[in-house]
Design a protein around this motif. Structure first.
Motif, mmCIF file in Angstrom:
data_model
loop_
_atom_site.group_PDB
_atom_site.id
_atom_site.type_symbol
_atom_site.label_atom_id
_atom_site.label_comp_id
_atom_site.label_asym_id
_atom_site.label_seq_id
_atom_site.Cartn_x
_atom_site.Cartn_y
_atom_site.Cartn_z
ATOM 1 N N VAL A 159 52.991 38.767 37.310
ATOM 2 C CA VAL A 159 52.891 38.305 38.694
ATOM 3 C C VAL A 159 52.159 39.329 39.552
ATOM 4 C CG1 VAL A 159 54.177 37.631 40.739
ATOM 5 C CG2 VAL A 159 54.957 36.904 38.489
ATOM 6 N N ASP A 160 52.474 40.626 39.354
ATOM 7 C CA ASP A 160 51.794 41.668 40.125
ATOM 8 C C ASP A 160 50.292 41.653 39.863
ATOM 9 O OD1 ASP A 160 54.621 43.848 39.694
ATOM 10 O OD2 ASP A 160 53.985 42.785 41.500
ATOM 11 N N VAL A 161 49.911 41.518 38.604
ATOM 12 C CA VAL A 161 48.484 41.513 38.287
ATOM 13 C C VAL A 161 47.824 40.289 38.924
ATOM 14 C CG1 VAL A 161 46.778 41.303 36.437
ATOM 15 C CG2 VAL A 161 48.750 42.795 36.148
ATOM 16 N N ARG A 162 48.494 39.152 38.868
ATOM 17 C CA ARG A 162 47.929 37.924 39.408
ATOM 18 C C ARG A 162 47.746 38.025 40.921
ATOM 19 N NH1 ARG A 162 47.383 32.530 38.212
ATOM 20 N NH2 ARG A 162 48.033 31.123 39.871
ATOM 21 N N LEU A 163 48.782 38.511 41.598
ATOM 22 C CA LEU A 163 48.682 38.653 43.050
ATOM 23 C C LEU A 163 47.568 39.621 43.426
ATOM 24 C CD1 LEU A 163 52.454 38.729 44.047
ATOM 25 C CD2 LEU A 163 50.783 36.969 44.603
ATOM 26 N N ALA A 164 47.474 40.733 42.660
ATOM 27 C CA ALA A 164 46.431 41.717 42.952
ATOM 28 C C ALA A 164 45.055 41.113 42.735
ATOM 29 C CB ALA A 164 46.631 42.946 42.064
ATOM 30 N N SER A 165 44.907 40.396 41.633
ATOM 31 C CA SER A 165 43.622 39.768 41.332
ATOM 32 C C SER A 165 43.204 38.823 42.452
ATOM 33 C CB SER A 165 43.732 39.022 39.996
ATOM 34 O OG SER A 165 42.627 38.180 39.796
ATOM 35 N N ARG A 166 44.159 38.034 42.986
ATOM 36 C CA ARG A 166 43.862 37.109 44.084
ATOM 37 C C ARG A 166 43.499 37.862 45.353
ATOM 38 N NH1 ARG A 166 43.729 34.530 40.872
ATOM 39 N NH2 ARG A 166 44.688 32.670 40.020
ATOM 40 N N ALA A 167 44.303 38.906 45.648
ATOM 41 C CA ALA A 167 44.092 39.640 46.902
ATOM 42 C C ALA A 167 42.748 40.344 46.900
ATOM 43 C CB ALA A 167 45.222 40.630 47.113
ATOM 44 N N LEU A 168 42.375 40.917 45.748
ATOM 45 C CA LEU A 168 41.130 41.677 45.667
ATOM 46 C C LEU A 168 39.952 40.786 45.332
ATOM 47 C CD1 LEU A 168 42.632 44.609 43.584
ATOM 48 C CD2 LEU A 168 41.963 44.709 45.986
ATOM 49 N N LYS A 169 40.237 39.555 44.973
ATOM 50 C CA LYS A 169 39.213 38.599 44.548
ATOM 51 C C LYS A 169 38.415 39.156 43.361
ATOM 52 C CE LYS A 169 38.426 36.139 48.964
ATOM 53 N NZ LYS A 169 39.723 36.370 49.491
ATOM 54 N N ILE A 170 39.129 39.849 42.475
ATOM 55 C CA ILE A 170 38.490 40.339 41.249
ATOM 56 C C ILE A 170 39.224 39.711 40.072
ATOM 57 C CG2 ILE A 170 37.855 42.325 39.839
ATOM 58 C CD1 ILE A 170 38.165 44.075 42.276
ATOM 59 N N SER A 171 38.439 39.078 39.187
ATOM 60 C CA SER A 171 39.046 38.489 37.995
ATOM 61 C C SER A 171 38.248 38.967 36.795
ATOM 62 C CB SER A 171 38.995 36.971 38.111
ATOM 63 O OG SER A 171 39.590 36.383 36.982
ATOM 64 N N THR A 172 38.936 39.539 35.818
ATOM 65 C CA THR A 172 38.251 40.042 34.626
ATOM 66 C C THR A 172 38.917 39.444 33.400
ATOM 67 O OG1 THR A 172 39.762 41.926 34.518
ATOM 68 C CG2 THR A 172 37.702 42.247 35.741
ATOM 69 N N PRO A 173 38.255 39.518 32.224
ATOM 70 C CA PRO A 173 38.918 39.012 31.017
ATOM 71 C C PRO A 173 40.262 39.705 30.805
ATOM 72 C CG PRO A 173 36.615 39.454 30.576
ATOM 73 C CD PRO A 173 36.883 39.964 31.959
ATOM 74 N N SER A 174 40.367 40.941 31.268
ATOM 75 C CA SER A 174 41.611 41.691 31.154
ATOM 76 C C SER A 174 42.678 41.093 32.068
ATOM 77 C CB SER A 174 41.337 43.156 31.518
ATOM 78 O OG SER A 174 42.533 43.846 31.636
ATOM 79 N N SER A 175 42.349 40.902 33.351
ATOM 80 C CA SER A 175 43.354 40.382 34.291
ATOM 81 C C SER A 175 43.764 38.981 33.888
ATOM 82 C CB SER A 175 42.825 40.407 35.729
ATOM 83 O OG SER A 175 41.749 39.503 35.902
ATOM 84 N N PHE A 176 42.779 38.190 33.399
ATOM 85 C CA PHE A 176 43.050 36.823 32.951
ATOM 86 C C PHE A 176 44.175 36.823 31.916
ATOM 87 C CE2 PHE A 176 41.830 32.450 32.606
ATOM 88 C CZ PHE A 176 42.002 32.087 31.277
ATOM 89 N N ARG A 177 44.104 37.787 30.988
ATOM 90 C CA ARG A 177 45.115 37.832 29.932
ATOM 91 C C ARG A 177 46.443 38.377 30.422
ATOM 92 N NH1 ARG A 177 40.355 37.626 27.814
ATOM 93 N NH2 ARG A 177 40.076 36.499 25.848
ATOM 94 N N PHE A 178 46.399 39.402 31.263
ATOM 95 C CA PHE A 178 47.656 39.948 31.775
ATOM 96 C C PHE A 178 48.422 38.903 32.573
ATOM 97 C CE2 PHE A 178 48.314 44.082 30.349
ATOM 98 C CZ PHE A 178 47.114 44.785 30.304
ATOM 99 N N GLU A 179 47.700 38.101 33.362
ATOM 100 C CA GLU A 179 48.366 37.064 34.170
ATOM 101 C C GLU A 179 49.156 36.110 33.286
ATOM 102 O OE1 GLU A 179 46.004 34.683 36.786
ATOM 103 O OE2 GLU A 179 44.764 36.397 37.351
#
Lengths: 689, 338
Positions: free
Chosen positions: A230-250
Motif C-alpha cells: 500500500v505504501d509503495v502504491r500510494l507513493a507511486s500515485r503521489a509522485l506519478k512515477i510508475s516503474t516495473p519495480s513499483s508495479f510488482r511491489f504494489e
C-alpha cells in the motif's frame, strides 16, 4: 499486462515448448494472451495478468503455470553458488518497523569491472521486452527481476555516506534527482532508503542518481527487499512515477524468495563482471509462517456442484504445486506455495480445485430457489410509457448523464430553482461533460440539433433518464429522480396523399400527447400556468396530480435555442414536456357511459375572447345537462373574419341518454340553455349568430 | 317515297356494319356526327319532300325509330368505354405509403429488455439504486479495500464531495439490496454505470450493464453454468456454444469469464470475434465469502452466484453498429432501421 519472451521460457525449461500449446494453456487458465509479435528469432507474448496473480509477472512464474497444465515436470531450481554468512555487514541496516518493510536483504560485491559487455542473451532478452540496456549490473538486476519476480536495486558503495542505511517513511518534503535525470519532490509518507545525509532511493520505485551505478563504479551494494504494497502504491500515485519495480511491489512479492533472488543475482554479476562478494550478507525479516489452509470435501462439492472424493481433490491439487495431507475423512491440510499470494482462505483453494479439474468438466444444473417475486412498478411503468410513446410515433433517446459546466446559465436556471444542479465531476473527460444533469432538456435539445445536421428535421423524441440533485437526507448526500423528457419539432403530418399543406407541431399538440399518456395510466391530472426559465412567455404549464407538481411543459424559448451549440439550425417551434416518473402510477378505469340508445353529435363554432380559458366554457356547457357525454375542442381558428382579441373555437358535443333516443327538440332545449348562459355570463356567442 | 325506305334500310345497314370495338372518344364523336347528324339530316330533308301527310307521318316514325336505335347504340358504346375505363383502375400494392408514424425503442433498451425478460420470467426481481454512490458500496464492500490494485480495473469518476463517486458497476445496488433483505433471493440489477474513458469509436464514459445475483443455500458453480447456459441459448439460439474459463474478480471466487460462439460467424472466425470464433460475453462467479460476510450473511450457510455483462459491446455486434459512441449520438436515421 505482462510481456514475456518465448525463447526465455524455452531456455528456462531446458527443452522445447510448443507455442500454440502454451498460448492455449495461458488462455484457458485466466492469463489471456493479448498479443504475439515477432522479435528476431523470438516470439514476444503479451498476456493480461489480473491483480490477483503477481506470481505470473515473471518468466519462472509463467513457466510454472505452463508445466503444471501440460503434464510436464517443472525445471529444477538452480541453487546459488555463493555460500555466505548472515551477519551485520559494512553498513548497519536500520529498518524503522516491519510494517513498512517485511524483509530486507543486502550484500556487497567489490571490484567489479563495470565496463564489461552485457552478454548477448541478456541483451536480446531485455531488448525483446523493450527494456533499455545500460550497464551490466543494472541489466542483470533487470534480468533477474523479469526471471524470478524480485525487483532489486544496486547502489554504488562509495557514493553512500556514513555506515548506516535507514529504511523509513520520509519525514519532510524534500527533492530527489532520480536515476532518469528528473527531479522529484517527495512528500511526507513514501518509504525511502537513506544514508546519513541523503536519500538513496524511493523504496520499491526508483533510485536516486547520486548513489547510482555509473561507469566509474566498482563496489556495489545489492538490495533485495519486500516493501509494504500500500505504501509503495500510494507513493507511486503521489509522485506519478510508475516503474516495473513499483508495479510488482504494489501487487505483492513472495517474501521467501528475496534472499534467493539476491544470491542468484550476485552469482550472475560475479560471473559476468568479476569482483568478489563480501562473505557476510544482511537479511532481516519478520517471521513468516508457512501458509497452510484446511480444505473440506463437502464445502468444495457444495460450492462447485461436484461430487469429488477426498482422493480426487488431492489428485487435483497434486497436479499443481500444493502439498496435501489428509487431516480427517472430510478435510485436507494444504500447504500453499509461498509465491501464491492470492490464496488466503479455503474458498481460494476451492477455486484452484475447479481450475485444475477444469471448469468445462463441471456439469451444468439449474438453481432451485424459493424466493417470492417482487414486482418493480417503476420498471413496468417505464416499459408501458415506452409502448405508448412508440404508438404515438416517438423515438427513444439515451444521452450522457453529464452536461456542460455552463448549461445552467444557458438554460437560465438560477441557484434557487428546483432544477438547479451544481454537481460537478472532479475528473470529467471534458468541460462539456462535467455537470450531472438536473433535467433532460439540454440533452434532448442536443438530439434535435444533431439530427438536423443529419438532415432529419421532423423530430419526435423522448428520453427516460436520471436527474440528479443534492439531498442532505440521502446517505450519499444526493437524490436521483427518473424522469421522462419529451421533445418535438418540425412537421407532424407531411403534405401529400390528399393533405394539401404540411401540418407542423404546435403548442396544442403537447396536451394532446400528455392526455394520451395519462389516459393510458388512468390518471387524472390538472394543469396550471408556470414560469419555467426556459419556456417562451405564456407557454409554460405545470402538470399536477393531487395538487402536487409532477412535471411541466411548454414551448422552448427561441432565444435560448440560439444559445445552444447549433441551435440556429432549428427553424421551427420546439415543444418540451418533462414528467417525474415517481408520481406516475397505473390506475384502474371503468366504463361510465353505456347506453343502448343512439347518440347525437353536434358542432358549435364559438367566438371567444382570447383571455377566456376554454375550460370555463366546457365546464359551463357540461353543467347544463348530464346528457352531454363528451365535449371535444375540434378546432381553433384565428384568421380572416375573426374580430380582434377573439378567436373561434369549434366544439363538438356528444349527447347521449340512457333512457331514450334523444329527439331534436330535447337537444335544442339543452342548446338554448347553454347558449344563453354562455352569452350572459361569458359573452360567448356562436360565430354566425 | 321508296327512296326514304331504302335510305332508312341503307343507313341502318351501314350503322350495323360499323366497327364498334375499341373506339376512342374521337371515333365515337365521328360516329355520332355521321349518323345522328349528317345521315339524319339527309333523311329529314327527304322527308320534307313528302307531301302526303299520312305517309309522311309513317316515315317520320320510322326515322325516329332508327334515330333512337342508333342513339341507344351509341350510348351503350359510350357506357362500355366508361366501365372499361373504370376497370383499368389499378391498385398498386408496391406503393408504400409512409404517413402513419410508429416510434422506436432505443437499441440498448430493446436488447436489454430481451435479456432482462429471460430472468424476470425465471422469477428474478429487478432492483435499482443510485448512480452517485459511496466508495464503500462500489468498492470496499465488494472486496476491494482502499488502495487495492484491483481498483485499477475500473477507473472511476469522482464528485468533489469526498468519498462520493459515480458507480462503476451495478454491483453497488446488489450490496444495498443485500443489506436490506435476507436470502434466498434472485435479483437482476440493470443500469447505467460510469468509467473514465474518452469518447472515441470504441469507448464511452458511460454504458449500460446488467448484473444478476442469486443467494441461497447450496447454490453452486454448476448452477451458475446451468443458469447462464440457459440464458444465452434462450437469447441467442439453441446452437450457441459456451465456454467457461478461469478469470478474476475481487468479489467472486471461483471467477469465470464466459465466451459464446460468435453470433456473426458461428465460431468460424471473423473480424467481429477477432478471428477466434468466440466473443467474451459475461463475467461471473461464486460470490466471495468476504462479500457475504460483509453484508452480514453467514457464509457457511449461504452461497451465491453472480454474473454481469456490458450491454454496449453486445449491442454493437447484435445490431451491426460500427462505433460504440453512436449509441449516444441518437441519429434516428440509424434507429429507424432497427
Amino acid at each position: 499486462m505482462f510481456t514475456f519472451s518465448f525463447n526465455w521460457l524455452r531456455r528456462l525449461n531446458g527443452k522445447n515448448l510448443d507455442l500454440d500449446k502454451v498460448i492455449n494453456i495461458l488462455n484457458l487458465q485466466g492469463l489471456e494472451v493479448k498479443k504475439v509479435t515477432d522479435f528476431e528469432e523470438d516470439k514476444v507474448v503479451t498476456i493480461e495478468v489480473k491483480a490477483n496473480r503477481p506470481d505470473a509477472l515473471y518468466h519462472t512464474g509463467i513457466l510454472r503455470e505452463i508445466t503444471a497444465f501440460n503434464g510436464e515436470l517443472p525445471p529444477l531450481k538452480i541453487e546459488p553458488k555463493l555460500s555466505l554468512k548472515n551477519d551485520n555487514t559494512k553498513f548497519k541496516i536500520d529498518i524503522e518497523n516491519s510494517d513498512i518493510c517485511k524483509r530486507f536483504s543486502s550484500l556487497i560485491i567489490r571490484g567489479i569491472k563495470i565496463k564489461t559487455e552485457t552478454p548477448d542473451y541478456i541483451k536480446k532478452s531485455l531488448e525483446a521486452l523493450s527494456i533499455n540496456t545500460i550497464n551490466p549490473v543494472i541489466d542483470i538486476v533487470n534480468y533477474v527481476m523479469l526471471e524470478l519476480g524480485q525487483p532489486m536495486h544496486a547502489y554504488d558503495v562509495n557514493k553512500i555516506s556514513g555506515n548506516t542505511i535507514r529504511v523509513m517513511k520520509n519525514k519532510k518534503r524534500q527533492k530527489l534527482m532520480t536515476l532518469d535525470g528528473s527531479e522529484t519532490e517527495i512528500p511526507e509518507g513514501p518509504i525511502v532508503i537513506v544514508d546519513n545525509e541523503k536519500i538513496l532511493s524511493i523504496a520499491g520505485i526508483i533510485g536516486g542518481i547520486d548513489s547510482a551505478i555509473t561507469e566509474d563504479s566498482y563496489d556495489i551494494l545489492l538490495e533485495s527487499a519486500n516493501f509494504n504494497e500500500v505504501d509503495v502504491r500510494l507513493a507511486s500515485r503521489a509522485l506519478k512515477i510508475s516503474t516495473p519495480s513499483s508495479f510488482r511491489f504494489e501487487r505483492g512479492i513472495d517474501v521467501s524468495g528475496s534472499l534467493y533472488a539476491m544470491m542468484i543475482c550476485a552469482d550472475m554479476i560475479v560471473e559476468i563482471c568479476g569482483g568478489v562478494v563480501d562473505e557476510v550478507y544482511f537479511d532481516q525479516h519478520s517471521e513468516y509462517k508457512k501458509n497452510i489452509l484446511k480444505l473440506r470435501k463437502t464445502k468444495t462439492n457444495d460450492i462447485l456442484g461436484t461430487n469429488l472424493s477426498l482422493e480426487e481433490i488431492i489428485a487435483c491439487l497434486n497436479k499443481y504445486y500444493f502439498k496435501c495431507e489428509i487431516y480427517d475423512d472430510e478435510t485436507i491440510k494444504v500447504e500453499i506455495p509461498s509465491y501464491r499470494l492470492d490464496l488466503l482462505r479455503e474458498i481460494d483453494l476451492i477455486e484452484e480445485v475447479a481450475r485444475i479439474y477444469g471448469y468445462h468438466n463441471i456439469e451444468p444444473t439449474m438453481p432451485v430457489i424459493k424466493a417470492t417475486y417482487v414486482k418493480n412498478s417503476m420498471w413496468e411503468n417505464m416499459d408501458k410509457i415506452r409502448d405508448i410513446m412508440s404508438g404515438i410515433g416517438f423515438y427513444e433517446m439515451i444521452n450522457y448523464s453529464f452536461i456542460p459546466a455552463n448549461s445552467m446559465e444557458i438554460l437560465n436556471i438560477s441557484e434557487d430553482s428546483q432544477l438547479y444542479s451544481d454537481i460537478i465531476l472532479k475528473n470529467p473527460i471534458s468541460q462539456y461533460y462535467a455537470l450531472m444533469r438536473p433535467t433532460l432538456i439540454y440533452s434532448l435539445l442536443g438530439n434535435i440539433t444533431y439530427n438536423i445536421t443529419k438532415d432529419n428535421r421532423n423530430l419526435a423524441l423522448y428520453e427516460i433518464g436520471r436527474t440528479y440533485f443534492r439531498d442532505d437526507s440521502a446517505d450519499t448526500g444526493f437524490k436521483e429522480e427518473d424522469v421522462i423528457g419529451i421533445i418535438f419539432t418540425g412537421v407532424r403530418i407531411e403534405k401529400g396523399w390528399g393533405i394539401l399543406n404540411d401540418v407542423k407541431y404546435s403548442f396544442y399538440d403537447i396536451s394532446n400527447y400528455l392526455n394520451i399518456i395519462f389516459d393510458e395510466f388512468g390518471m387524472s391530472y390538472e394543469e396550471g400556468k408556470n414560469s419555467m426559465p426556459f419556456f417562451k412567455e405564456d407557454t409554460g404549464v405545470d402538470i399536477k396530480v393531487n395538487g402536487r407538481n409532477i412535471g411541466f411543459y411548454g414551448q422552448i424559448d427561441p432565444e435560448l435555442i440560439n444559445k445552444v451549440p447549433n441551435g440556429k439550425l432549428i427553424q421551427n417551434d420546439v415543444m418540451y414536456i418533462e414528467i417525474n416518473l415517481k408520481y406516475v402510477e397505473k390506475k384502474n378505469k371503468s366504463i361510465k357511459y353505456d347506453s343502448k340508445y343512439q347518440a347525437i353529435t353536434r358542432e358549435y363554432n364559438f367566438l371567444v375572447s382570447k383571455n377566456l380559458l376554454v375550460s370555463n366554457i366546457i365546464a359551463e356547457i357540461k353543467s347544463v345537462s348530464n346528457l352531454i357525454q363528451k365535449v371535444v375542442v375540434r378546432d381553433l381558428y384565428d384568421g380572416k373574419g375573426i374580430p380582434q382579441g377573439r378567436h373561434s373555437i369549434l366544439l363538438q358535443l356528444k349527447y347521449l341518454s340512457t333512457q331514450n333516443t334523444l329527439s331534436a327538440e330535447e337537444v335544442t332545449e339543452i342548446e338554448n340553455k347553454f347558449l344563453d348562459i354562455l352569452k350572459t355570463k361569458w359573452d360567448v356567442s356562436l360565430k354566425d349568430a | 317515297m321508296a327512296e326514304i325506305s331504302e335510305k332508312i334500310k341503307e343507313i341502318e345497314g351501314n350503322y350495323l356494319e360499323e366497327n364498334k370495338e375499341g373506339l376512342s372518344n374521337d371515333d365515337i364523336l365521328k360516329l355520332q356526327k355521321k349518323y345522328l347528324k349528317t345521315e339524319m339530316k339527309n333523311l329529314y330533308d327527304l322527308l320534307k319532300l313528302v307531301t302526303d301527310s299520312k305517309i309522311k307521318k309513317d316515315y317520320g316514325r320510322q326515322i325516329n325509330e332508327l334515330k333512337k336505335f342508333i342513339e341507344d347504340g351509341i350510348n351503350e358504346i359510350k357506357e362500355n368505354v366508361e366501365t372499361s375505363k373504370k376497370e383499368k383502375d389499378s391498385y398498386d400494392y408496391t406503393i408504400l405509403k409512409r404517413n402513419i408514424k410508429f416510434g422506436k425503442i432505443h437499441p440498448l433498451i430493446k436488447l436489454g429488455r430481451e435479456i432482462e425478460k429471460v430472468f424476470t420470467n425465471m422469477g428474478f426481481a429487478i432492483v435499482q439504486g443510485p448512480e452517485i454512490e459511496l466508495d464503500r458500496n462500489n468498492f470496499e464492500k465488494l472486496n476491494m479495500p482502499a488502495h487495492h490494485p484491483a481498483r485499477d480495473m475500473q477507473d472511476t469518476f469522482y464528485i468533489h464531495d469526498p468519498g462520493i463517486l459515480l458507480r462503476s458497476h451495478t454491483s453497488s445496488v446488489q450490496i444495498r439490496t443485500m443489506e436490506k433483505i435476507k436470502p434466498p433471493f434472485k435479483i437482476v440489477s440493470p443500469g447505467t454505470v460510469y468509467r473514465v474513458d474518452d469518447i472515441d469509436p470504441q469507448h464511452t464514459p458511460m454504458f449500460y450493464q446488467i448484473e444478476g445475483l442469486v443467494v441461497g443455500e447450496k447454490i453452486s458453480f454448476s448452477d451458475l453454468k446451468g443458469l447462464l447456459t440457459q440464458f444465452i441459448k434462450t437469447v441467442f439460439g439453441d446452437s450457441t456454444q459456451l465456454r467457461f474459463r478461469p478469470s478474476y474478480y475481487p468479489y467472486t471466487e471461483p471467477s469465470a469469464a464466459i465466451d459464446m460462439s460468435c453470433i456473426m460467424c458461428g465460431s468460424k472466425g471473423c473480424r467481429t470475434c477477432n478471428y477466434s470464433g468466440w466473443i467474451t460475453m459475461l463475467g461471473a462467479g461464486m460470490v466471495h465469502p468476504n462479500v457475504l460476510e460483509g453484508v452480514g450473511y453467514d457464509s457457511e450457510k449461504y452461497s451465491g452466484l453472480a454474473f454481469g455483462l456490458g450491454l454496449n459491446r453486445l449491442a454493437l455486434i447484435y445490431y451491426g453498429l460500427s462505433e460504440i459512441r453512436k449509441l449516444y449520438e441518437n441519429d434516428i436515421s440509424l434507429w429507424e432501421q432497427l
